[in-house]
Design an enzyme around this catalytic site. Structure first.
Site, PDB file in Angstrom:
ATOM      1  N   SER A 285       0.834  -1.184   0.000  1.00  0.00           N
ATOM      2  CA  SER A 285       0.000   0.000   0.000  1.00  0.00           C
ATOM      3  C   SER A 285       0.879   1.248   0.000  1.00  0.00           C
ATOM      4  O   SER A 285       1.755   1.373  -0.847  1.00  0.00           O
ATOM      5  CB  SER A 285      -0.962  -0.046   1.194  1.00  0.00           C
ATOM      6  OG  SER A 285      -1.971   0.908   1.066  1.00  0.00           O
TER       7      SER A 285
ATOM      8  N   ASP B 289      -9.165  -5.704  -5.025  1.00  0.00           N
ATOM      9  CA  ASP B 289      -8.737  -4.393  -4.514  1.00  0.00           C
ATOM     10  C   ASP B 289      -9.422  -3.278  -5.294  1.00  0.00           C
ATOM     11  O   ASP B 289      -9.239  -3.140  -6.499  1.00  0.00           O
ATOM     12  CB  ASP B 289      -7.221  -4.273  -4.650  1.00  0.00           C
ATOM     13  CG  ASP B 289      -6.632  -3.112  -3.857  1.00  0.00           C
ATOM     14  OD1 ASP B 289      -7.375  -2.169  -3.522  1.00  0.00           O
ATOM     15  OD2 ASP B 289      -5.420  -3.150  -3.583  1.00  0.00           O
TER      16      ASP B 289
ATOM     17  N   HIS C 280      -8.564  -4.547  -0.687  1.00  0.00           N
ATOM     18  CA  HIS C 280      -7.212  -4.041  -0.467  1.00  0.00           C
ATOM     19  C   HIS C 280      -6.565  -4.651   0.768  1.00  0.00           C
ATOM     20  O   HIS C 280      -5.365  -4.936   0.778  1.00  0.00           O
ATOM     21  CB  HIS C 280      -7.262  -2.514  -0.329  1.00  0.00           C
ATOM     22  CG  HIS C 280      -5.922  -1.880  -0.131  1.00  0.00           C
ATOM     23  ND1 HIS C 280      -4.951  -1.860  -1.106  1.00  0.00           N
ATOM     24  CD2 HIS C 280      -5.390  -1.241   0.944  1.00  0.00           C
ATOM     25  CE1 HIS C 280      -3.875  -1.235  -0.651  1.00  0.00           C
ATOM     26  NE2 HIS C 280      -4.121  -0.852   0.593  1.00  0.00           N
TER      27      HIS C 280
END
Length: 400
Positions: A181, A347, A380
């Site tokens: 991320s 995601d 995610h």
């Protein structure tokens, strides 16, 4: 995470009993770690004056944690970057100085994918954050918190501080640099900026360039905080417990969770169930998913700082490895590390196309021109939840 979540946030969503919602007490003005608090497993390094995109910081302190042992050749170090609301506590139990357990405790440790019997792992807290490295909640030279005066920082500013930390630790070349991320942004930027210092690179659920869609989500979350009257323009640190910008910060977190999780997972776990026997259809009851979001929004205010949230999301918006380098494709060609790129099938924050773009541009990748894809219902947050799949991919890189 959560761009980073903690394990408590990222376990599969469950119904939140109504009785739990009222057990948290008044939220603190800030959930930041502050001098005088128990250091936990943190180490600290002072780097001195730093110039960042928004101006000058007279002194910067970096907090970091380590696992394993640096070998005599100093060639077994792994640099591990956390995501937006994570911190350096990658592995280990909650306790003094650490409100939550490590966010990758099933990935980093003896005998695990990042095996600390073999690798020396370093995880720094990022500049502008709130868990020991200098940020808005830190005390400035004037004797009060930086607050609204904290300068704008970019991902490149943050990576420069991390590079200086490596110098202080005497590590010239990392066996691997790993991040997911927002941490993936740092890992990629580090490998582009300092290619000779990175042997292996792992970028998970991240992007080479923040998109308009991602910037829009960050903008809405910042507005939720800034519209809270208790935010006071960023200068709220003298307020009493329960009188800080916790409503805005909790709302920002609730909004973010909608990008961290996948719709199929939320629909499958909550459907249209009620949180209690009271109907949400005009009788002041609530749907279960509403109570779930509220509970985790409220918990978040206990471990994070509102001004850091704004500072770090602005830094995310700045991320573009191609800026000043002839574009993204030209920048990715600068990476010399053996590279693993991993995406999550569901995601909706950093769609899989973002990871395929990185894989297609980096010269030496484990899987060629496409990213490895983890099939997950968790969106995610899959890079934090799917420990076995994530670990298997990391082993492919580290054993290479």
């Amino acid at each position: 995470m959560d761009w980073q979540t903690t394990p408590e946030d990222s376990v599969p969503s469950t119904l939140v009993p109504g009785a739990e919602l009222g057990t948290l007490g008044k939220p603190p003005v800030t959930g930041a770690w502050r001098p005088g608090d128990h250091p936990g497993a943190r180490h600290f390094v002072s780097l001195g004056e730093q110039w960042v995109r928004g101006g000058r910081l007279p002194a910067v302190r970096v907090a970091y944690e380590t696992w394993g042992t640096l070998n005599p050749a100093r060639d077994n170090a792994v640099l591990l970057f956390h995501a937006l609301t994570g911190d350096s506590h990658v592995a280990g139990a909650p306790g003094p100085g650490h409100r939550t357990a490590g966010w990758w405790g099933d990935v980093v440790g003896p005998g695990l994918a990042i095996d600390t019997d073999e690798w020396f792992v370093i995880a720094p807290n990022m500049l502008g954050g709130c868990q020991g490295t200098t940020g808005p909640s830190s005390v400035s030279p004037t004797g009060v918190e930086w607050g609204s005066r904290f300068p704008f920082v970019t991902v490149r500013d943050q990576v420069e501080v991390q590079r200086q930390l490596a110098d202080r630790l005497g590590i010239e070349v990392f066996a691997a640099v790993v991040g997911g991320s927002m941490g993936g942004m740092h890992a990629l930027e580090f490998a582009v900026s300092h290619p000779a210092r990175v042997q292996r690179l792992a970028v998970l659920a991240s992007t080479a360039q923040t998109t308009a869609d991602q910037i829009a989500a960050n903008s809405l979350q910042r507005s939720a905080i800034q519209m809270d009257p208790a935010f006071a323009g960023g200068d709220y640190y003298e307020a009493h417990a329960g009188e800080g910008p916790h409503r805005g910060l909790a709302l920002a977190r609730r909004m973010a969770l909608m990008t961290y999780r996948a719709s199929d997972e939320l629909n499958g776990r909550f459907a249209r169930s009620w949180q209690s026997d009271v109907s949400p259809l005009g009788d002041d009851g609530r749907f279960s998913v509403e109570s779930y979001l509220d509970f985790h929004g409220n918990k978040f205010t206990r471990r994070f700082d509102a001004s850091s949230y704004i500072t770090l999301t602005h830094a995310m918006d700045s991320h573009d490895v191609g800026a000043g380098r002839g574009g993204v494709a030209a920048a990715l060609e600068l990476v010399t590390a053996r590279t693993l790129v991993v995406g999550i099938s569901s995601d909706r924050l950093f769609p899989i196309e973002d990871q395929h773009r990185i894989a297609a541009g980096v010269p030496d990748t484990v899987d060629g021109d496409t990213a490895a894809v983890i099939e997950s219902e968790f969106g995610h947050d899959g890079f934090l939840i799917e420990h076995e799949q994530v670990g298997a991919h990391l082993r492919r890189l580290l054993d290479d």
